[in-house]
Scaffold this motif. Structure first.
Motif, PDB file in Angstrom:
ATOM      1  N   MET A   1       0.827  -1.205   0.000  1.00 54.94           N
ATOM      2  CA  MET A   1       0.000   0.000   0.000  1.00 54.94           C
ATOM      3  C   MET A   1       0.865   1.260   0.000  1.00 54.94           C
ATOM      4  O   MET A   1       0.482   2.301  -0.547  1.00 54.94           O
ATOM      5  CB  MET A   1      -0.907  -0.003   1.224  1.00 54.94           C
ATOM      6  CG  MET A   1      -1.747   1.234   1.422  1.00 54.94           C
ATOM      7  SD  MET A   1      -2.573   1.206   3.022  1.00 54.94           S
ATOM      8  CE  MET A   1      -3.493   2.733   2.953  1.00 54.94           C
TER       9      MET A   1
ATOM     10  N   GLN B   1      -5.747   0.969   0.596  1.00 54.91           N
ATOM     11  CA  GLN B   1      -5.953  -0.032   1.649  1.00 54.91           C
ATOM     12  C   GLN B   1      -4.813  -1.034   1.592  1.00 54.91           C
ATOM     13  O   GLN B   1      -4.071  -1.117   0.609  1.00 54.91           O
ATOM     14  CB  GLN B   1      -7.293  -0.735   1.463  1.00 54.91           C
ATOM     15  CG  GLN B   1      -7.427  -1.516   0.171  1.00 54.91           C
ATOM     16  CD  GLN B   1      -8.842  -2.015  -0.058  1.00 54.91           C
ATOM     17  OE1 GLN B   1      -9.797  -1.251  -0.023  1.00 54.91           O
ATOM     18  NE2 GLN B   1      -8.967  -3.324  -0.268  1.00 54.91           N
ATOM     19  N   GLU B   2      -4.664  -1.791   2.688  1.00 54.41           N
ATOM     20  CA  GLU B   2      -3.576  -2.754   2.772  1.00 54.41           C
ATOM     21  C   GLU B   2      -3.642  -3.758   1.623  1.00 54.41           C
ATOM     22  O   GLU B   2      -4.721  -4.208   1.224  1.00 54.41           O
ATOM     23  CB  GLU B   2      -3.629  -3.498   4.112  1.00 54.41           C
ATOM     24  CG  GLU B   2      -3.265  -2.647   5.321  1.00 54.41           C
ATOM     25  CD  GLU B   2      -1.827  -2.190   5.317  1.00 54.41           C
ATOM     26  OE1 GLU B   2      -0.974  -2.859   4.675  1.00 54.41           O
ATOM     27  OE2 GLU B   2      -1.520  -1.155   5.938  1.00 54.41           O
TER      28      GLU B   2
ATOM     29  N   GLU C   1      -2.830  -3.260  -1.501  1.00 57.49           N
ATOM     30  CA  GLU C   1      -3.315  -2.666  -2.750  1.00 57.49           C
ATOM     31  C   GLU C   1      -2.276  -1.706  -3.321  1.00 57.49           C
ATOM     32  O   GLU C   1      -1.876  -0.746  -2.671  1.00 57.49           O
ATOM     33  CB  GLU C   1      -4.617  -1.915  -2.499  1.00 57.49           C
ATOM     34  CG  GLU C   1      -5.162  -1.178  -3.706  1.00 57.49           C
ATOM     35  CD  GLU C   1      -6.446  -0.440  -3.386  1.00 57.49           C
ATOM     36  OE1 GLU C   1      -7.521  -0.959  -3.723  1.00 57.49           O
ATOM     37  OE2 GLU C   1      -6.373   0.654  -2.772  1.00 57.49           O
TER      38      GLU C   1
ATOM     39  N   HIS D   1     -15.114   4.837   2.082  1.00 61.15           N
ATOM     40  CA  HIS D   1     -13.749   4.380   2.350  1.00 61.15           C
ATOM     41  C   HIS D   1     -13.026   5.437   3.164  1.00 61.15           C
ATOM     42  O   HIS D   1     -13.171   6.637   2.915  1.00 61.15           O
ATOM     43  CB  HIS D   1     -13.009   4.121   1.038  1.00 61.15           C
ATOM     44  CG  HIS D   1     -11.688   3.432   1.213  1.00 61.15           C
ATOM     45  ND1 HIS D   1     -11.583   2.076   1.433  1.00 61.15           N
ATOM     46  CD2 HIS D   1     -10.428   3.921   1.245  1.00 61.15           C
ATOM     47  CE1 HIS D   1     -10.304   1.762   1.558  1.00 61.15           C
ATOM     48  NE2 HIS D   1      -9.591   2.864   1.457  1.00 61.15           N
ATOM     49  N   SER D   2     -12.256   4.980   4.159  1.00 60.06           N
ATOM     50  CA  SER D   2     -11.496   5.888   5.013  1.00 60.06           C
ATOM     51  C   SER D   2     -10.004   5.602   4.880  1.00 60.06           C
ATOM     52  O   SER D   2      -9.586   4.440   4.854  1.00 60.06           O
ATOM     53  CB  SER D   2     -11.916   5.725   6.478  1.00 60.06           C
ATOM     54  OG  SER D   2     -13.276   6.050   6.654  1.00 60.06           O
ATOM     55  N   LEU D   3      -9.232   6.659   4.803  1.00 61.51           N
ATOM     56  CA  LEU D   3      -7.779   6.556   4.808  1.00 61.51           C
ATOM     57  C   LEU D   3      -7.302   7.146   6.128  1.00 61.51           C
ATOM     58  O   LEU D   3      -7.390   8.356   6.348  1.00 61.51           O
ATOM     59  CB  LEU D   3      -7.188   7.324   3.627  1.00 61.51           C
ATOM     60  CG  LEU D   3      -5.680   7.216   3.403  1.00 61.51           C
ATOM     61  CD1 LEU D   3      -5.279   5.777   3.078  1.00 61.51           C
ATOM     62  CD2 LEU D   3      -5.244   8.151   2.277  1.00 61.51           C
TER      63      LEU D   3
ATOM     64  N   LYS E   1      -8.646   3.983  -8.231  1.00 62.88           N
ATOM     65  CA  LYS E   1      -9.475   2.989  -7.532  1.00 62.88           C
ATOM     66  C   LYS E   1     -10.830   2.843  -8.220  1.00 62.88           C
ATOM     67  O   LYS E   1     -11.305   1.720  -8.442  1.00 62.88           O
ATOM     68  CB  LYS E   1      -9.672   3.443  -6.079  1.00 62.88           C
ATOM     69  CG  LYS E   1     -10.535   2.520  -5.230  1.00 62.88           C
ATOM     70  CD  LYS E   1      -9.745   1.369  -4.682  1.00 62.88           C
ATOM     71  CE  LYS E   1     -10.556   0.624  -3.626  1.00 62.88           C
ATOM     72  NZ  LYS E   1      -9.803  -0.525  -3.077  1.00 62.88           N
TER      73      LYS E   1
END
Length: 239
Positions: A30, A68-69, A71, A185-187, A235
């Motif tokens: 990621m 995300q992890e 990716e 989606h949250s970062l 994405k």
């Protein structure tokens, strides 16, 4: 698991590296570590953020490759789709490290290591590391150059981070987004430079940052955050 060993042209004379990029070849990070030396090249394509080791409190600059992890949104059809590949991604599965102290001379501090358990490593397919009759291949010479840049960059990180901490410029960073399939989606879990605090620094503080050579890199990091929108677009194109 990793099996990182010192590379040599005797034990590893038949070693090759598969040049294909993909999750199955370990290219699904990621994010990857980076350094101020890279910020100018990175900021045009990747968001630059900071990770924090919760045990030690140490910060590490990172180039974001995904949201995300597991990716990496820059891998497509076996290729890395960007004009610039972060150094720590380009050099995999190779690392730079020291030999055991008893083997060291002043000119041999840093040597190339390779992860023999990496899916990129093969003896039957890929690009050879050594020429048939001795000597390093052009590919390995390129990797050696990249690792040299990594070594130089690592030396910059601590003084850069120390200045950011001294002036209390790092703050938690998060981003909320809605993808085109309406998925939320949250970062989270990263840090960035506080632009307001930077703008309010005293003349003496700004001079210290300028004299350090890192003020330009700070602005490059802030500029890079505009690339988050490009990551979201990548994405969405996969949905």
């Amino acid at each position: 698991m990793s099996n990182i060993v010192l590379l040599n042209n005797i034990e590893h004379k038949n070693l090759k590296v598969v040049p294909v990029r993909g999750k199955e070849y370990g290219d699904d990070d990621m994010c990857v570590p980076t350094c101020p030396k890279e910020f100018r090249s990175l900021q045009a394509q990747y968001p630059i953020v900071f990770g924090k080791n919760e045990k030690t409190g140490d910060y590490t600059p990172l180039a974001l490759l995904g949201l995300q992890e597991g990716e990496n949104l820059f891998i497509e059809n076996g290729e890395w789709k960007a004009r610039y590949i972060p150094l720590c991604a380009e050099c995999k599965p190779f690392y730079i490290g020291k030999q055991s102290q008893r083997d060291l001379t002043a000119s041999q501090n840093w040597v190339i290591h390779v992860d023999l358990d990496s899916p990129k490593v093969s003896t039957s397919e890929g690009i050879s590391l050594f020429k048939e009759h001795g000597g390093n291949s052009e590919f390995l010479m390129r990797i050696s150059k990249v690792l040299g840049l990594v070594q130089e960059g690592v030396a910059e990180v601590k003084p850069f981070i120390d200045l950011l901490v001294e002036f209390d410029l790092l703050e938690p960073f998060s981003a909320e987004m809605t993808l085109k399939n309406n998925q939320q989606h949250s970062l989270v879990g990263f840090y960035t430079i506080n632009e307001e605090k930077l703008a309010s620094l005293s003349v003496n503080a700004l001079k210290k940052l300028h004299d350090s050579g890192f003020l330009f890199d700070i602005y490059m990091q802030l500029a890079s955050l505009s690339q988050i929108a490009a990551l979201i677009e990548r994405k969405n194109n996969l949905i």
